[in-house]
Scaffold this motif. Sequence first.
Motif, PDB file in Angstrom:
ATOM      1  N   PRO A 156      -2.911  13.478   9.153  1.00  0.00           N
ATOM      2  CA  PRO A 156      -1.769  12.619   9.447  1.00  0.00           C
ATOM      3  C   PRO A 156      -2.115  11.125   9.445  1.00  0.00           C
ATOM      4  O   PRO A 156      -1.241  10.302   9.636  1.00  0.00           O
ATOM      5  CB  PRO A 156      -1.358  13.082  10.840  1.00  0.00           C
ATOM      6  CG  PRO A 156      -2.602  13.573  11.459  1.00  0.00           C
ATOM      7  CD  PRO A 156      -3.428  14.151  10.345  1.00  0.00           C
ATOM      8  N   LYS A 157      -3.399  10.776   9.256  1.00  0.00           N
ATOM      9  CA  LYS A 157      -3.758   9.368   9.141  1.00  0.00           C
ATOM     10  C   LYS A 157      -3.297   8.848   7.776  1.00  0.00           C
ATOM     11  O   LYS A 157      -3.142   9.612   6.833  1.00  0.00           O
ATOM     12  CB  LYS A 157      -5.279   9.194   9.280  1.00  0.00           C
ATOM     13  CG  LYS A 157      -5.833   9.556  10.646  1.00  0.00           C
ATOM     14  CD  LYS A 157      -7.325   9.310  10.727  1.00  0.00           C
ATOM     15  CE  LYS A 157      -8.099  10.247   9.827  1.00  0.00           C
ATOM     16  NZ  LYS A 157      -9.563  10.156   9.996  1.00  0.00           N
ATOM     17  N   MET A 158      -3.101   7.545   7.680  1.00  0.00           N
ATOM     18  CA  MET A 158      -2.704   6.948   6.408  1.00  0.00           C
ATOM     19  C   MET A 158      -3.841   7.074   5.398  1.00  0.00           C
ATOM     20  O   MET A 158      -4.944   6.591   5.626  1.00  0.00           O
ATOM     21  CB  MET A 158      -2.345   5.476   6.607  1.00  0.00           C
ATOM     22  CG  MET A 158      -1.015   5.257   7.290  1.00  0.00           C
ATOM     23  SD  MET A 158      -0.626   3.501   7.360  1.00  0.00           S
ATOM     24  CE  MET A 158       1.060   3.544   7.957  1.00  0.00           C
ATOM     25  N   THR A 159      -3.545   7.726   4.275  1.00  0.00           N
ATOM     26  CA  THR A 159      -4.542   7.908   3.219  1.00  0.00           C
ATOM     27  C   THR A 159      -4.022   7.224   1.962  1.00  0.00           C
ATOM     28  O   THR A 159      -3.104   7.735   1.299  1.00  0.00           O
ATOM     29  CB  THR A 159      -4.766   9.409   2.952  1.00  0.00           C
ATOM     30  OG1 THR A 159      -5.072  10.066   4.180  1.00  0.00           O
ATOM     31  CG2 THR A 159      -5.889   9.622   1.956  1.00  0.00           C
ATOM     32  N   PRO A 160      -4.570   6.042   1.614  1.00  0.00           N
ATOM     33  CA  PRO A 160      -4.033   5.275   0.475  1.00  0.00           C
ATOM     34  C   PRO A 160      -4.207   6.008  -0.853  1.00  0.00           C
ATOM     35  O   PRO A 160      -5.115   6.828  -1.028  1.00  0.00           O
ATOM     36  CB  PRO A 160      -4.865   3.984   0.496  1.00  0.00           C
ATOM     37  CG  PRO A 160      -5.447   3.916   1.870  1.00  0.00           C
ATOM     38  CD  PRO A 160      -5.657   5.335   2.297  1.00  0.00           C
ATOM     39  N   ASN A 195       6.915  13.918  -4.011  1.00  0.00           N
ATOM     40  CA  ASN A 195       6.056  13.828  -2.831  1.00  0.00           C
ATOM     41  C   ASN A 195       6.694  13.050  -1.686  1.00  0.00           C
ATOM     42  O   ASN A 195       7.626  12.266  -1.888  1.00  0.00           O
ATOM     43  CB  ASN A 195       4.715  13.193  -3.192  1.00  0.00           C
ATOM     44  CG  ASN A 195       3.609  14.232  -3.275  1.00  0.00           C
ATOM     45  OD1 ASN A 195       3.501  15.100  -2.415  1.00  0.00           O
ATOM     46  ND2 ASN A 195       2.807  14.155  -4.332  1.00  0.00           N
ATOM     47  N   ILE A 196       6.139  13.251  -0.505  1.00  0.00           N
ATOM     48  CA  ILE A 196       6.522  12.506   0.694  1.00  0.00           C
ATOM     49  C   ILE A 196       5.327  11.660   1.109  1.00  0.00           C
ATOM     50  O   ILE A 196       4.193  12.144   1.113  1.00  0.00           O
ATOM     51  CB  ILE A 196       6.927  13.476   1.823  1.00  0.00           C
ATOM     52  CG1 ILE A 196       8.280  14.123   1.496  1.00  0.00           C
ATOM     53  CG2 ILE A 196       7.001  12.773   3.175  1.00  0.00           C
ATOM     54  CD1 ILE A 196       8.704  15.223   2.451  1.00  0.00           C
ATOM     55  N   GLY A 197       5.573  10.396   1.438  1.00  0.00           N
ATOM     56  CA  GLY A 197       4.458   9.533   1.829  1.00  0.00           C
ATOM     57  C   GLY A 197       4.939   8.271   2.505  1.00  0.00           C
ATOM     58  O   GLY A 197       6.074   8.190   2.977  1.00  0.00           O
ATOM     59  N   TYR A 198       4.082   7.273   2.541  1.00  0.00           N
ATOM     60  CA  TYR A 198       4.414   6.018   3.218  1.00  0.00           C
ATOM     61  C   TYR A 198       4.279   4.844   2.261  1.00  0.00           C
ATOM     62  O   TYR A 198       3.573   4.908   1.245  1.00  0.00           O
ATOM     63  CB  TYR A 198       3.502   5.811   4.430  1.00  0.00           C
ATOM     64  CG  TYR A 198       2.060   5.470   4.063  1.00  0.00           C
ATOM     65  CD1 TYR A 198       1.649   4.143   3.921  1.00  0.00           C
ATOM     66  CD2 TYR A 198       1.116   6.470   3.857  1.00  0.00           C
ATOM     67  CE1 TYR A 198       0.342   3.825   3.579  1.00  0.00           C
ATOM     68  CE2 TYR A 198      -0.192   6.171   3.519  1.00  0.00           C
ATOM     69  CZ  TYR A 198      -0.574   4.851   3.376  1.00  0.00           C
ATOM     70  OH  TYR A 198      -1.865   4.535   3.031  1.00  0.00           O
ATOM     71  N   ILE A 199       4.999   3.766   2.574  1.00  0.00           N
ATOM     72  CA  ILE A 199       4.881   2.500   1.839  1.00  0.00           C
ATOM     73  C   ILE A 199       4.716   1.393   2.867  1.00  0.00           C
ATOM     74  O   ILE A 199       5.574   1.214   3.733  1.00  0.00           O
ATOM     75  CB  ILE A 199       6.130   2.200   0.987  1.00  0.00           C
ATOM     76  CG1 ILE A 199       6.430   3.344   0.019  1.00  0.00           C
ATOM     77  CG2 ILE A 199       5.961   0.896   0.221  1.00  0.00           C
ATOM     78  CD1 ILE A 199       7.750   3.183  -0.734  1.00  0.00           C
ATOM     79  N   GLU A 223       0.859  -1.182   0.000  1.00  0.00           N
ATOM     80  CA  GLU A 223       0.000   0.000   0.000  1.00  0.00           C
ATOM     81  C   GLU A 223       0.896   1.233   0.000  1.00  0.00           C
ATOM     82  O   GLU A 223       1.948   1.248   0.640  1.00  0.00           O
ATOM     83  CB  GLU A 223      -0.907   0.009   1.243  1.00  0.00           C
ATOM     84  CG  GLU A 223      -1.860   1.195   1.305  1.00  0.00           C
ATOM     85  CD  GLU A 223      -2.718   1.176   2.574  1.00  0.00           C
ATOM     86  OE1 GLU A 223      -3.434   0.174   2.783  1.00  0.00           O
ATOM     87  OE2 GLU A 223      -2.647   2.148   3.353  1.00  0.00           O
ATOM     88  N   VAL A 224       0.500   2.261  -0.748  1.00  0.00           N
ATOM     89  CA  VAL A 224       1.231   3.536  -0.737  1.00  0.00           C
ATOM     90  C   VAL A 224       0.235   4.663  -0.525  1.00  0.00           C
ATOM     91  O   VAL A 224      -0.970   4.497  -0.748  1.00  0.00           O
ATOM     92  CB  VAL A 224       2.020   3.759  -2.050  1.00  0.00           C
ATOM     93  CG1 VAL A 224       3.066   2.672  -2.253  1.00  0.00           C
ATOM     94  CG2 VAL A 224       1.081   3.829  -3.251  1.00  0.00           C
ATOM     95  N   GLY A 225       0.746   5.808  -0.080  1.00  0.00           N
ATOM     96  CA  GLY A 225      -0.157   6.931   0.121  1.00  0.00           C
ATOM     97  C   GLY A 225       0.492   8.043   0.905  1.00  0.00           C
ATOM     98  O   GLY A 225       1.706   8.061   1.129  1.00  0.00           O
TER      99      GLY A 225
END
Length: 601
Positions: free
Chosen positions: A248-252, A260-264, A242-244
């Motif tokens: 501040p909650k995880m938004t897929p 961009n800056i995000g999470y994986i 999942e990426v997004g």
Amino acid sequence: MNLEKIRNFCIIAHIDHGKSTIADRMMELTGTVSSREMQSQLLDSMELEREKGITIKLTPVQMRYKDYILNLIDTPGHVDFSYEVSRSLQAVETAVLVVDATQGIQAQTLANVYLALEQDLYIIPVINKVDLPAADVEKVSLQLMNLLGCEPEDIIAVSGKTGLNVDKILDAIIEKAPEPKRIAEPETKTSGSFPPTRALIFDSYFDDYRGVVLYVRVFNGSIPKNTEIHMMAAGADGIALEVGALTPKMTPAASLEEGNIGYIVTNLKTTREAKVGDTVTLLKTPASTPLPGYKEVLPFVYAGFFPVSNDQYDDLKEAIEKLALSDSALHYEPENSPVLGFGLRIGFLGLLHMDIIRERLEREFKLDLVVTNPSTSYEVTLVNGEELKIRSAADLPDQSEVLEIREPWVKGEIILPTEMIGGVLGLINEKRGHQTNLSYIEDRAVIDFEAPMANLLTDFYDQLKSITSGYASFNYELADYRAEDLVRLDFLVAGNRIDALSLMCHRTEADVLGREITKKLKEVIPRQNYEVALQAAIGAKIIARETIGAYRKDVTVKIHTGDRDRKAKLLEKQKRGKARMKRFGKIDIPSEAFTVMLKRD
């Protein structure tokens, strides 16, 4: 998304200058968080962060303001986490430098400015807490102008508490801050082709339900969902499940785009496969060169952690393994002590890092621990030419086999009021350090010095605060290892050497240290029915001694006559009994004995 509409920035400051509070106001102002969900220090999710009022883990958040995407990273302020700060700075183009209007520029302010300038970031100077009665905006503005060479109109005076002028920071970021930059690979600089995907990992943690989660900045290309990825330094492969973005909650999202800056969310099992500073690329079309700046984070403060009850050892090991999943800087290995039993020797980035881990073990995992005196690592050259790296005095080979011992030295920086310079220079000399430079910022002095790391591990910070009435701030970094006349100082309790109490020190300090610690041990080790000798020794040479007197039981009290022979007979019998107890008796050493170095007079 057009790169011109993206701004990546972080907030840097000394501890308690208001980074997290300003971040709260920004999220409120941009509508990222509703008023119902809002709480103080929203990005500081850990209980310890809220309690201590400091940021321990960096946190990214994406905000939308005036058709722009603003990616913010709230960074830690303490020197122990400076590597995290440096990786965060590499993930952005702009730094918002926050300075407290009541305290002015502090040591970590300078350290973070140097890191930002090293990364060639655009710096926006901000003075916070201007609503307080003790605020001196004019003086702090002069300090900032001298430090950055900026103009008075460049400095934004705000109040994170009330929200005053926080919107001006956001406007300055949009109008003045640069857009995200691409970092081209060497072989694609001249060709017109697009460089392969590369993203910088600036943080990672382990989620019990989802696995390893990476916080990344994408410099080139994009990372679609369900794509196979490769960590270039660790050599590990995984899947981007999942990426997004964090809001501040995880938004897929379908993919994580360039700039961009995000999470994986990955299928990796441990953060050791995805360390801070590593480069993420796509497995099918990998990049040939990683992003610059990756280095292995090595601890240089070590301490032994032992459970009070031996049956808790497995619980301790399991707890440390869980914490290490989210903290790749945590190094540990099993350790066994004849007195304390089985435990772990754990490596930390600094004393605050050690305190945080100890408190988390005691609170979250309900462990009752004995923590030995912190030590640092030493490099040893043996007579036969072999090189060793030891982490505790107990690991040092026999002195006859040792050719040279090298200890770590640090470069330190102290900022303090000018009238307190004399006392601080005396403290530095007392710690075997020496001043390398003295400069001034307005009415404050900046002392640059070098000193051995081991001498700063115990109570240096407490003594510094005491001498300067709390006005001094301190920052340091590891310099190098230097050969010194070092010895192993052992402590014997009733003739038995206690390895957990052994320490490394300079030969000139051994006598004073031996007398000081034996006196402390006398205070914390309980009296026995027989006399107990406490000794400090270098090899076979005893250099200090204290004696814990025996409990005295009057065995003659039951004799009602004045017969001297009967009294002498009973006293002789008691003497023989005490001698036997001394030979076979076991002394229970309390946990306080292993931390006597942490608080010294």
